[in-house]
Design a protein around this motif. Structure first.
Motif, PDB file in Angstrom:
ATOM      1  N   GLY A   1       0.820  -1.205   0.000  1.00 16.40           N
ATOM      2  CA  GLY A   1       0.000   0.000   0.000  1.00 16.40           C
ATOM      3  C   GLY A   1       0.851   1.251   0.000  1.00 16.40           C
ATOM      4  N   VAL A   2       0.178   2.390   0.227  1.00 14.79           N
ATOM      5  CA  VAL A   2       0.793   3.730   0.231  1.00 14.79           C
ATOM      6  C   VAL A   2       1.799   3.933  -0.913  1.00 14.79           C
ATOM      7  CG1 VAL A   2       0.375   4.385   2.613  1.00 14.79           C
ATOM      8  CG2 VAL A   2       2.404   3.082   2.124  1.00 14.79           C
ATOM      9  N   ASN A   3       1.424   3.463  -2.103  1.00 16.14           N
ATOM     10  CA  ASN A   3       2.327   3.634  -3.247  1.00 16.14           C
ATOM     11  C   ASN A   3       2.407   5.100  -3.642  1.00 16.14           C
ATOM     12  OD1 ASN A   3       3.018   0.816  -3.866  1.00 16.14           O
ATOM     13  ND2 ASN A   3       0.816   0.618  -4.216  1.00 16.14           N
ATOM     14  N   PHE A   4       3.630   5.573  -3.792  1.00 11.24           N
ATOM     15  CA  PHE A   4       3.852   6.976  -4.136  1.00 11.24           C
ATOM     16  C   PHE A   4       5.276   7.068  -4.683  1.00 11.24           C
ATOM     17  CE2 PHE A   4       4.060  11.563  -2.233  1.00 11.24           C
ATOM     18  CZ  PHE A   4       3.685  12.095  -3.457  1.00 11.24           C
ATOM     19  N   ASN A   5       5.375   7.332  -5.985  1.00  9.18           N
ATOM     20  CA  ASN A   5       6.687   7.349  -6.631  1.00  9.18           C
ATOM     21  C   ASN A   5       6.864   8.647  -7.401  1.00  9.18           C
ATOM     22  OD1 ASN A   5       7.628   4.448  -6.174  1.00  9.18           O
ATOM     23  ND2 ASN A   5       5.571   4.171  -7.014  1.00  9.18           N
ATOM     24  N   ILE A   6       8.089   9.163  -7.403  1.00 12.03           N
ATOM     25  CA  ILE A   6       8.310  10.405  -8.140  1.00 12.03           C
ATOM     26  C   ILE A   6       9.583  10.324  -8.980  1.00 12.03           C
ATOM     27  CG2 ILE A   6       7.033  11.891  -6.561  1.00 12.03           C
ATOM     28  CD1 ILE A   6       9.663  12.716  -5.274  1.00 12.03           C
ATOM     29  N   TYR A   7       9.561  11.077 -10.080  1.00  9.22           N
ATOM     30  CA  TYR A   7      10.711  11.173 -10.978  1.00  9.22           C
ATOM     31  C   TYR A   7      11.077  12.637 -11.147  1.00  9.22           C
ATOM     32  CZ  TYR A   7       9.801   6.338 -12.363  1.00  9.22           C
ATOM     33  OH  TYR A   7       9.619   4.977 -12.360  1.00  9.22           O
ATOM     34  N   ALA A   8      12.370  12.913 -11.323  1.00 12.39           N
ATOM     35  CA  ALA A   8      12.833  14.286 -11.552  1.00 12.39           C
ATOM     36  C   ALA A   8      13.688  14.331 -12.807  1.00 12.39           C
ATOM     37  CB  ALA A   8      13.660  14.773 -10.356  1.00 12.39           C
TER      38      ALA A   8
END
Ligand SMILES: [Zn+2]
Length: 562
Positions: free
Chosen positions: A27-34
């Motif tokens: 759960g709590v999936n949260f991914n970021i790219y820069a």
């Protein structure tokens, strides 16, 4: 060492990936790219709290890192409408305020959620279709259809001049899905031909050998199980599993039974599905009030509560709390869902109630027929994915250590050139010829309790946890200016004794005696000092209770001067 925002100095010409949630836990999936000074987010989901967080049901990823950079946040992409990918948006989006990209069905589910989130009123939802390529800031996002246990799920291929990243979301290789198409092997293989720098993907079943079965097997399996049922049938499944709802309806139809849907989240999901053109070629669902009028052996209920939740429909039915639905001896309850790790006890408790009432309970392990398949890829399917996309680097996400390490192990066995095992907060530079973890940023979880969001290490939760184990003692004393008691102190205990039991009640009287003794032993000068009085009494009561009961309850002392 965790750092705060200002410490992170990224080269804008490099491509970076940071998992902010979902790479330690389910759960709590949260991914970021820069890239080029801009940020893009993928998924923003909830998780479920365990008993270690009393009073808290829902967990959300702490978005603080991204909130501080929201000026440069170009989009949030949502791969599919499962709660662990979309559920945190109504709470967190007001702090991010960026456009949201998702497919039509995901948008329909999201809009229903936002009805109760006035702060999200001006959210811009940009609907995409599988196959679309969209330029978002310095990124090009290519949406790829994948099979999963909810309609219109997409993997995302992020293209940048620095390289191509396949971000899988959740998927499997169901050879015969009953809703939607198979996973788009062609587009994934094409990406492989063009060159994939990194595959960042679902680890949920990476410790399970073989392949997930097909949803069409479930339709056949349920049909076979239904044939043996003589009374009412209640099937519980995840409300978002639209294909499963269809499978249950088809099995019901084949056995001359009508179907009613029970539970708020199921009604929401069925509404979103119908709006998007699904479930429309099935016989009409009956209302709860209506279905009771037909013969028991013609009834099927699809209900929420497969995880043993007391407040969901199945829990209420089991405890006889549903006005229109009564089940008993001769009826059957089918669990057509997997237990989410941590929920096993609640599920067993519910099954005990049902079995105790003479109801037949059928779970996946109680029948040779297939009544549930996973939406996530087992090891052979992940290996297929590697063969298609041929990534230089694999980063396993979505899972606990166990599953993440299992996928890492599989990637090494499949001769993938580089494998990086992330933690939440790992700052990973994605670079041809050698990617690496270059830094770490602070991450965390927020707890949703009632209407407020607080960190999971908030003192209130710590205190509550302590109270659970030790109970508490509250003392009020009234002293005059000289430090003498004006009246008897008041003592209240919580979670310590049986208030109806005279013998146990004596403990409170013992506390009163102790307070008087403590005061008598204190210097008059100290008794004039409120703080000194409070501390002496607090420590003295805890010491006494520890000797008498072996417990050190949380103790608070209030003094009043007259
Ligand atoms: Zn999912």
């Amino acid at each position: 060492m965790a750092k705060s925002k200002n410490d992170l100095d990224l080269n804008p010409d490099d491509l970076h990936f940071i998992p902010l949630g979902g790479s330690e836990q389910f759960g709590v999936n949260f991914n970021i790219y820069a890239y080029k000074g801009k940020w893009i987010g993928i998924d923003l989901g909830i998780g479920f709290a365990g008993p270690e967080l009393p009073g808290v049901d829902i967990l959300l990823p702490d978005p603080a890192f991204l909130v501080e950079r929201r000026e440069d946040l170009v989009a949030l992409i949502v791969t599919h409408a499962h709660e662990d990918h979309v559920g945190a948006i109504p709470y967190i989006w007001p702090r991010l305020r960026c456009p949201v990209y998702c497919t039509k069905f995901t948008a329909a589910v999201l809009r229903r959620k936002l009805r109760e989130a006035p702060d999200c009123r001006d959210m811009e939802i940009r609907v995409v279709a599988p196959g679309d390529k969209v330029t978002i800031g310095p990124f090009e996002a290519h949406f790829i259809h994948v099979a999963h246990s909810i309609p219109e799920t997409c993997a995302v291929i992020l293209e940048t001049p620095e390289g191509r990243v396949v971000h899988s979301g959740d998927w499997n290789l169901d050879p015969a899905p009953v809703i939607g198409l198979q996973t788009d092997e062609k587009s994934l293989s094409q990406a492989g031909n063009d060159g994939v720098l990194a595959y960042i993907g679902d680890s949920t079943n990476s410790n399970v050998d073989g392949r997930a079965r097909s949803e069409s097997d479930v339709e056949t399996g349920l049909d076979a199980v239904f044939k043996d049922c003589r009374g009412r049938i209640v099937v519980t499944c995840f409300s978002s599993n639209i294909a499963r709802i269809q499978s249950i309806c088809k099995a019901a139809q084949a056995n001359g039974r009508s179907v009613a849907v029970v539970g708020r989240s199921l009604h929401h999901m069925v509404g979103a599905a119908k709006e998007c053109g699904y479930l429309n070629d099935l016989p009409r669902f009956l209302e709860e009030e209506e279905i009771g009028d037909i013969a028991a052996d013609q009834q099927v209920y699809i209900v929420t509560g497969s995880q043993g939740e007391g407040r969901a429909a199945l829990g209420k039915i089991a405890h006889g709390q549903m006005r229109h639905i009564r089940i008993g001896k001769g009826d059957t309850v089918i669990f057509s869902a997997r237990p989410i790790p941590g929920n096993e006890k609640d599920i067993d408790a519910l099954k005990n109630v049902l079995i105790g009432a003479g109801i037949e309970v059928i779970g996946s392990k109680d029948t040779s027929h297939i009544i549930h398949v996973s939406g996530h890829p087992c090891r052979d399917e992940v290996a297929d994915m590697y063969r298609w996309v041929r990534p230089e680097l694999v980063i396993p996400v979505h899972g606990e250590r166990l599953q993440i390490e299992a996928q890492a192990d599989l990637a090494r066995k499949c001769q993938v050139k580089q494998v990086i095992v992330p933690h939440n907060g790992s700052v990973i530079r994605l670079k041809k010829g050698g990617s690496e973890i270059i830094d770490h940023v602070a991450t965390g979880l927020l707890a949703l309790e009632g209407k407020r969001l607080i960190p999971t290490d908030h003192p209130a939760i710590r205190e509550r946890r302590k109270l659970q184990y030790t109970g508490s003692v509250h003392v009020s004393i009234v002293l005059d200016g000289r430090g003498d008691l004006v009246c008897d102190p008041q003592v209240t205990t919580v979670g310590l004794i049986d208030q109806e039991d005279k013998l146990e009640k004596r403990l409170e009287e013992d506390i009163l005696d102790e307070i008087e003794d403590i005061l008598a032993d204190m210097q008059r000068e100290d008794r004039r000092n409120d703080h000194a009085v409070q501390e002496e009494i607090r420590i003295g009561i805890r010491r006494m209770l520890n000797i008498v009961t072996g417990m050190k309850p949380k103790t608070s002392v209030h003094t009043l001067r007259v």
